[in-house]
Design a protein around this motif. Structure first.
Motif, mmCIF file in Angstrom:
data_model
loop_
_atom_site.group_PDB
_atom_site.id
_atom_site.type_symbol
_atom_site.label_atom_id
_atom_site.label_comp_id
_atom_site.label_asym_id
_atom_site.label_seq_id
_atom_site.Cartn_x
_atom_site.Cartn_y
_atom_site.Cartn_z
ATOM 1 N N ALA A 215 54.830 29.096 61.650
ATOM 2 C CA ALA A 215 55.143 29.626 60.296
ATOM 3 C C ALA A 215 54.397 28.665 59.465
ATOM 4 O O ALA A 215 53.774 29.068 58.462
ATOM 5 N N PHE A 216 54.036 27.339 59.850
ATOM 6 C CA PHE A 216 53.107 26.585 58.621
ATOM 7 C C PHE A 216 51.856 26.865 58.841
ATOM 8 O O PHE A 216 51.131 26.756 57.903
ATOM 9 N N TYR A 217 51.364 27.278 59.858
ATOM 10 C CA TYR A 217 49.826 27.889 59.942
ATOM 11 C C TYR A 217 49.937 29.067 59.076
ATOM 12 O O TYR A 217 48.979 29.224 58.075
ATOM 13 N N HIS A 218 50.780 29.965 58.855
ATOM 14 C CA HIS A 218 50.718 31.263 57.808
ATOM 15 C C HIS A 218 51.005 30.719 56.672
ATOM 16 O O HIS A 218 50.623 31.450 55.586
ATOM 17 N N GLU B 192 58.324 31.484 55.288
ATOM 18 C CA GLU B 192 59.316 30.463 54.674
ATOM 19 C C GLU B 192 60.670 30.287 55.385
ATOM 20 O O GLU B 192 61.131 29.594 55.625
ATOM 21 N N ARG B 193 61.168 31.532 55.449
ATOM 22 C CA ARG B 193 62.601 31.892 56.075
ATOM 23 C C ARG B 193 62.306 31.316 57.732
ATOM 24 O O ARG B 193 63.201 30.739 58.389
ATOM 25 N N VAL B 194 61.330 31.688 58.343
ATOM 26 C CA VAL B 194 61.069 31.532 59.791
ATOM 27 C C VAL B 194 60.992 29.832 59.900
ATOM 28 O O VAL B 194 61.721 29.358 60.619
ATOM 29 N N LYS B 195 60.046 29.360 58.989
ATOM 30 C CA LYS B 195 60.369 27.994 59.000
ATOM 31 C C LYS B 195 61.581 27.379 58.740
ATOM 32 O O LYS B 195 62.025 26.201 59.492
ATOM 33 N N GLU B 196 62.371 27.745 57.804
ATOM 34 C CA GLU B 196 63.757 27.217 57.819
ATOM 35 C C GLU B 196 64.614 27.247 58.775
ATOM 36 O O GLU B 196 65.123 26.249 59.151
#
Length: 218
Positions: free
Chosen positions: A169-172, A143-147
């Motif tokens: 990130a969205f994959y996981h 979630e933080r990686v995506k952000e």
């Protein structure tokens, strides 16, 4: 948060595709040179009280460089702290500028064009680097990686590392449609990247299974 699968860990950890093999983010040499010039040689010390814009930019550059060294030394927690300190220096800069006379102008209006570009370059590199550090953790906060990656893409919509890591990130996180979108965007920038190709294959397999389950449920 979600624990990374073995396959994900290998792809994230140092693949050329994520750019991690070239350091955490490390902007291009011309951009780094421009940022250093915009800092005007200001550096050292801590805190933003009474500092000039060039000093704050210089300190942000110093912390970013220290973060990059920590990353190379595989001291990822320390690197994260350094990148956050760099971003705090930039927040102090914007706070300083917002307190100057000038009405409703954006805070960045008080910077020269060179300084404005330097601030943006530091922000992009720091957020990209923070995402790279998080992906090295045993338990990855996707979630933080995506952000962080989306912050980069707000400023540089074609940034390959941010596109690729957003897809990962969205994959996981289980959002396979968005994962596929960002991964395909990344592939359009680097069509032969093996990490991107692999994650596209994994994502398409997930989408195919989801579609099959939906048909069986009907």
């Amino acid at each position: 948060m979600e624990r990374a699968s073995p396959a994900a860990g290998k792809l994230n950890a140092g693949g050329r595709g994520a750019g991690d093999g070239h350091g955490p983010a490390g902007g291009s040499q011309p951009r780094a040179t421009a940022a250093a010039a915009a800092a005007g040689g200001g550096g050292g010390g801590g805190g933003g009280g009474g500092a000039e814009p060039g000093e704050l930019i210089g300190r942000a550059l110093d912390f970013k460089s220290e973060g990059a060294q920590c990353y190379k030394d595989k001291k990822f927690r320390e690197a994260i702290g350094k990148y956050h300190r760099a971003l705090l220096e930039l927040k102090a800069l914007l706070l300083l500028l917002s307190q100057e006379p000038g009405g409703q102008r954006p805070a960045s209006a008080g910077l020269s064009e060179e300084q404005r570009q330097a601030v943006e370059a530091i922000e992009v590199d720091c957020y990209n680097s923070l995402a790279a550090c998080l992906l090295q953790a045993e338990l990855v906060n996707y979630e933080r990686v995506k952000e962080y990656c989306l912050k980069v893409l707000q400023k540089e919509g074609e940034n390959f590392k941010a596109l690729y890591r957003s897809g990962v990130a969205f994959y996981h996180l289980g959002d396979y449609n968005k994962a596929l979108y960002y991964l395909k965007e990344a592939r359009s920038r680097q069509p032969t990247d093996t990490n991107v190709i692999r994650y596209i294959q994994l994502t398409e397999m997930k989408l195919s299974r989801c579609s099959q389950r939906e048909k069986e449920a009907l």
